[in-house]
Write an enzyme that holds these catalytic residues in place. Structure first.
Site, mmCIF file in Angstrom:
data_model
loop_
_atom_site.group_PDB
_atom_site.id
_atom_site.type_symbol
_atom_site.label_atom_id
_atom_site.label_comp_id
_atom_site.label_asym_id
_atom_site.label_seq_id
_atom_site.Cartn_x
_atom_site.Cartn_y
_atom_site.Cartn_z
ATOM 1 N N ASP A 22 0.857 -1.193 0.000
ATOM 2 C CA ASP A 22 0.000 0.000 0.000
ATOM 3 C C ASP A 22 0.889 1.238 0.000
ATOM 4 O O ASP A 22 1.718 1.424 0.896
ATOM 5 C CB ASP A 22 -0.910 0.007 1.238
ATOM 6 C CG ASP A 22 -2.075 0.978 1.098
ATOM 7 O OD1 ASP A 22 -2.001 1.853 0.218
ATOM 8 O OD2 ASP A 22 -3.037 0.862 1.871
ATOM 9 N N ASP A 116 -3.426 2.481 -5.586
ATOM 10 C CA ASP A 116 -2.293 2.485 -4.661
ATOM 11 C C ASP A 116 -2.187 1.217 -3.809
ATOM 12 O O ASP A 116 -1.436 1.180 -2.843
ATOM 13 C CB ASP A 116 -2.373 3.701 -3.735
ATOM 14 C CG ASP A 116 -3.662 3.750 -2.929
ATOM 15 O OD1 ASP A 116 -4.545 2.920 -3.177
ATOM 16 O OD2 ASP A 116 -3.782 4.628 -2.052
ATOM 17 N N GLU A 117 -2.914 0.163 -4.174
ATOM 18 C CA GLU A 117 -2.890 -1.085 -3.411
ATOM 19 C C GLU A 117 -2.648 -2.279 -4.325
ATOM 20 O O GLU A 117 -3.239 -2.375 -5.400
ATOM 21 C CB GLU A 117 -4.222 -1.310 -2.691
ATOM 22 C CG GLU A 117 -4.382 -0.584 -1.384
ATOM 23 C CD GLU A 117 -5.626 -1.072 -0.654
ATOM 24 O OE1 GLU A 117 -5.507 -1.990 0.189
ATOM 25 O OE2 GLU A 117 -6.712 -0.546 -0.942
#
EC number: 2.7.7.7
Length: 419
Positions: A22, A116-117
């Site tokens: 993350d 973003d993960e």
């Protein structure tokens, strides 16, 4: 500094090894990479008007109680000293792709859960490298090559790894050894478990349950009686049980854009400008992703919060000159001129892979070459560098790339006539 949880046990090298990455305060980190003066200062990204919402907040801003999805007016009251930025979707997408490429080049199976993960399956790597050692080196590589802070959690499944990443932040890492999942989760707040939102947490609170450890001691039947079928899933996750597979391919089904006006409006010219800017930007996103749309939808929300939408099926396309008239026609059928407009939105669905094809009866090579030239310039300088003159009205602000992609250079304007 690193955090390593093994609770005195040796990991089972033959078991599953799932990692969750993350990117920390991703949008803020992107802005800081291009402007170091933002470092160590409270930064808030989102709609800059009072009706806007917070998209992202730096850790410095979070200390004042600011969080994503918060009303921007409230954020300003809590943290008036913060630096407020509208945001730059093109920049964030580009930097996300940098991280994606590093991961896909170094890992056999990667699931991109969001911008973003990421999840990845490292199972079997202990035979050669050691999963935790490999993960640390990969995290260091991402930080070194992109300049973006990133955290990870490593465990036997997706749920525990995601929770571990949250505990590792900011910019750190946690390994939960095989067999230690329940011990790791037990002291944490039940809110840390995926699927436990505000309403579910309120129900737990009424039962006097606030920590995961208490759920671990509850009979499964009791959880099902209170929460229905979701009770079983929550109970399993609290006990570190999750068989969810890594999904390497996430096919995007639609793209959309919405605009909430700072003040409800009757201004037809401004509304038309907003819609035109949305379609132009979304069509560019389609072409950049080699996608075609077959469903067009328009949404209108009025001042009384009543929301209406219309959609139509069309031949697969990504061409502005086809999509713009379609959207305009839908809006005219939908629009009630007697009520103030609060929000308008456009959505393209039914996406399929493909490039724009020439219509042998209507198009010319000039049309296709125009799109290619426009998109090439946009890819290099940003979404707004080439724009139709009709999209420069007041209604176009906040559409597409929110930053200043052309560094002070005026955009190239097109007076392109639509059939």
């Amino acid at each position: 500094m690193e955090i390593f949880h093994n609770f005195g046990q040796i990991p089972n090298t033959m078991g599953k090894a799932i990692i969750h990455f993350d990117l920390d305060a991703f949008f803020v980190s992107c802005e800081r990479r291009i402007d170091s003066s933002l470092n160590n200062r409270p930064v808030i990204i989102g709609g800059t008007g009072n009706r806007g919402v917070v998209t992202a907040a730096s850790y410095e801003a979070r200390k004042f109680g600011v969080h994503s999805a918060m009303n921007m007016k409230m954020a300003r009251q809590l943290c008036p000293q913060a630096i407020y930025i509208r945001g730059n979707g093109h920049l964030y997408g580009k930097m996300s792709q940098e991280v994606t490429e590093i991961l896909t080049q170094n890992l056999p199976i990667v699931e991109k859960a969001s911008v973003d993960e990421f999840y990845a399956d490292l199972s079997g790597m202990d035979k050669f490298f050691g999963c935790y050692k490999f993960a640390k080196e990969l995290r260091s590589k991402i930080i070194r090559e992109t300049g973006l802070p990133i955290s990870f959690g490593l465990s036997i499944n997706k749920t525990v790894s995601k929770v571990a990443t949250g505990e590792a932040k900011p910019n750190n890492q946690i390994n939960v050894a095989d067999g230690c999942e329940k011990t790791f989760l037990a002291p944490l707040s039940i809110k840390k478990i995926p699927m436990v939102g505000n309403q579910t947490y309120k129900t737990f609170s009424l039962l006097g349950i606030r920590e995961v450890g208490l759920v671990q001691k509850m009979p499964l039947e009791r959880m099902i009686s209170v929460f229905g079928k979701n009770g079983k899933i929550i109970w399993e996750r609290c006990n570190g049980i999750d068989d969810s597979p890594i999904k390497p391919f996430h096919e995007r089904k639609s793209i959309s854009s919405e605009r909430t006006y700072g003040k409800d409006t009757f201004d037809q010219e401004m509304i038309n400008t907003t819609i035109l800017a949305m379609v132009e930007n979304l069509a560019f996103q389609l072409r950049r992703g080699n996608k075609l749309t077959s469903t067009v939808m328009v949404k209108v929300r009025y001042s009384d919060f009543q929301t209406y939408s219309k959609q139509i099926k069309i031949m697969h396309t990504s061409a502005d000159h086809i999509l713009i008239p379609t959207v305009k026609e839908l809006f005219q059928k939908l629009y009630d001129r007697r009520v103030l407009v609060r929000l308008v939105g456009v959505k393209f669905g039914g996406l399929a892979d493909g490039h724009y094809q020439i219509d042998m009866f209507e198009d010319t090579n000039k049309t296709v070459n125009l799109y290619k030239a426009m998109d090439k310039i946009r890819d290099k300088y940003g979404d707004h560098y080439v724009r139709r003159a009709a999209t420069l009205g007041r209604g176009s602000k906040t559409i597409g790339n929110q930053g200043n992609p052309f560094d002070g250079r005026p955009p190239i304007l097109l007076a392109h006539r639509h059939r």
